[in-house]
Design a protein around this motif. Structure first.
Motif, PDB file in Angstrom:
ATOM      1  N   ALA A 170       1.220   6.016  -6.933  1.00 24.99           N
ATOM      2  CA  ALA A 170       1.691   4.701  -7.376  1.00 24.99           C
ATOM      3  C   ALA A 170       2.762   4.822  -8.455  1.00 24.99           C
ATOM      4  O   ALA A 170       3.166   3.830  -9.041  1.00 24.99           O
ATOM      5  CB  ALA A 170       0.512   3.879  -7.882  1.00 24.99           C
ATOM      6  N   ILE A 171       3.174   6.060  -8.738  1.00 23.01           N
ATOM      7  CA  ILE A 171       4.282   6.265  -9.683  1.00 23.01           C
ATOM      8  C   ILE A 171       5.489   6.692  -8.857  1.00 23.01           C
ATOM      9  O   ILE A 171       5.424   7.690  -8.129  1.00 23.01           O
ATOM     10  CB  ILE A 171       3.922   7.359 -10.728  1.00 23.01           C
ATOM     11  CG1 ILE A 171       2.715   6.896 -11.557  1.00 23.01           C
ATOM     12  CG2 ILE A 171       5.117   7.638 -11.647  1.00 23.01           C
ATOM     13  CD1 ILE A 171       2.157   7.944 -12.488  1.00 23.01           C
ATOM     14  N   MET A 189       0.861  -1.201   0.000  1.00 26.71           N
ATOM     15  CA  MET A 189       0.000   0.000   0.000  1.00 26.71           C
ATOM     16  C   MET A 189       0.890   1.243   0.000  1.00 26.71           C
ATOM     17  O   MET A 189       1.815   1.343   0.789  1.00 26.71           O
ATOM     18  CB  MET A 189      -0.888  -0.026   1.248  1.00 26.71           C
ATOM     19  CG  MET A 189      -1.837   1.146   1.375  1.00 26.71           C
ATOM     20  SD  MET A 189      -3.351   0.824   0.507  1.00 26.71           S
ATOM     21  CE  MET A 189      -4.198   2.361   0.747  1.00 26.71           C
ATOM     22  N   ILE A 190       0.574   2.158  -0.900  1.00 31.09           N
ATOM     23  CA  ILE A 190       1.378   3.364  -0.998  1.00 31.09           C
ATOM     24  C   ILE A 190       0.854   4.418  -0.035  1.00 31.09           C
ATOM     25  O   ILE A 190      -0.350   4.666   0.045  1.00 31.09           O
ATOM     26  CB  ILE A 190       1.381   3.855  -2.452  1.00 31.09           C
ATOM     27  CG1 ILE A 190       2.242   2.881  -3.267  1.00 31.09           C
ATOM     28  CG2 ILE A 190       1.933   5.248  -2.570  1.00 31.09           C
ATOM     29  CD1 ILE A 190       2.111   2.972  -4.717  1.00 31.09           C
ATOM     30  N   ASP A 191       1.766   4.997   0.715  1.00 29.97           N
ATOM     31  CA  ASP A 191       1.386   5.981   1.725  1.00 29.97           C
ATOM     32  C   ASP A 191       1.293   7.365   1.092  1.00 29.97           C
ATOM     33  O   ASP A 191       2.277   7.895   0.593  1.00 29.97           O
ATOM     34  CB  ASP A 191       2.445   5.969   2.839  1.00 29.97           C
ATOM     35  CG  ASP A 191       2.067   6.885   3.981  1.00 29.97           C
ATOM     36  OD1 ASP A 191       0.893   7.292   4.025  1.00 29.97           O
ATOM     37  OD2 ASP A 191       2.931   7.190   4.810  1.00 29.97           O
TER      38      ASP A 191
END
Lengths: 186, 73
Positions: A184-185, A1-3
């Motif tokens: 997400a990049i 999971m991206i913070d």
């Protein structure tokens, strides 16, 4: 999971509006409590109730009995409950902002719930007015009973504001989705 | 997705740990880990440039197009 909560831009935003978030967070329960106290004081005072509704209905009401005033208070508790719901969502929204949850789906949904609860509170309050006018005049002799519909410019302002807030929540939701995509990049 | 990230292979070839790479290219170790596992939607040119510079390789050493079975290359 991206913070997405620990980015420098979010930290800067938090530093800029942190004080405002704190103020609004504490203003929300204070407002709900204030309204409750005002309603309780109003409906427990027969002179106040009789004078206010005589003025609004443009009628000469005789003192409103305690049972009817209790009924009026209970009717007013419905929009008040919705106001509490709106305030709860306001608290959650700004608490989230303080922890950096700004451009998140959760924040957008909380904003939408806040707008919907506020909108419902205003609409229910308006719809309750004819009911309240019947309640406070039902003890009068036939011909002295009234049904009143009140619609004030402030109601329209509130509805416009809350409708705008709802639209903003939708925009915010799309922005949150874009922010999540960007996060997400790497 | 038919784009495969071979960062772990390059790291092994250069005998470098993810933490060191993260420090040298200026992104979090968590993001390096996500990149290695291919759980990202994209990579910025400046990140790719930094990785190529640090690992002394070409973008093609990091990214590979591998068509899925049944897909026309």
């Amino acid at each position: 999971m991206i913070d997405v909560t620990s980015r420098p831009s979010v930290d800067a935003l938090r530093a800029r509006i942190g004080w405002l978030c704190q103020t609004l967070r504490f203003a929300a329960p204070a407002y709900a409590l204030w309204v409750f106290v005002l309603l309780a004081l109003h409906w427990s005072n027969p002179t106040d109730v009789t004078r206010a509704y005589s003025h609004w209905l443009k009628a000469d009401l005789v003192e409103v009995p305690a049972v009817q005033r209790a009924g009026g208070f209970l009717v007013h508790m419905i929009p008040w409950g919705l106001t509490v719901l709106a305030c709860w969502n306001l608290w959650r929204l700004f608490s989230g902002f303080l922890t950096g949850r700004v451009f998140t789906l959760d924040a957008a949904l909380t904003l939408r719930r806040l707008a919907l609860a506020g909108f419902a509170a205003v609409v229910v309050d308006m719809a309750a007015r004819p009911l309240l006018s019947i309640l406070v005049s039902i003890h009068m002799p036939p011909g002295g009973r009234h049904i009143g519909f009140f619609f004030q410019p402030n109601d329209m302002l509130n509805l416009m504001f809350l409708g705008g807030l709802f639209a903003l929540a939708q925009v915010f939701k799309v922005a949150a989705e874009i922010a999540e995509d960007n996060a997400a990049i790497v | 997705m038919p784009i495969v990230v071979n960062l772990d292979v390059m790291l092994a070839r250069r005998k470098m740990r993810s933490r060191e790479l993260a420090e040298r290219i200026g992104i979090t170790e968590q993001n390096v880990s996500l990149l290695k596992s291919g759980k990202v939607k994209g990579i910025r040119f400046d990140t790719l440039e930094a990785i190529c510079r640090v690992l002394d390789c070409q973008p093609g050493d990091i990214l590979e197009f591998r068509p899925e079975p049944g897909e026309t290359p």
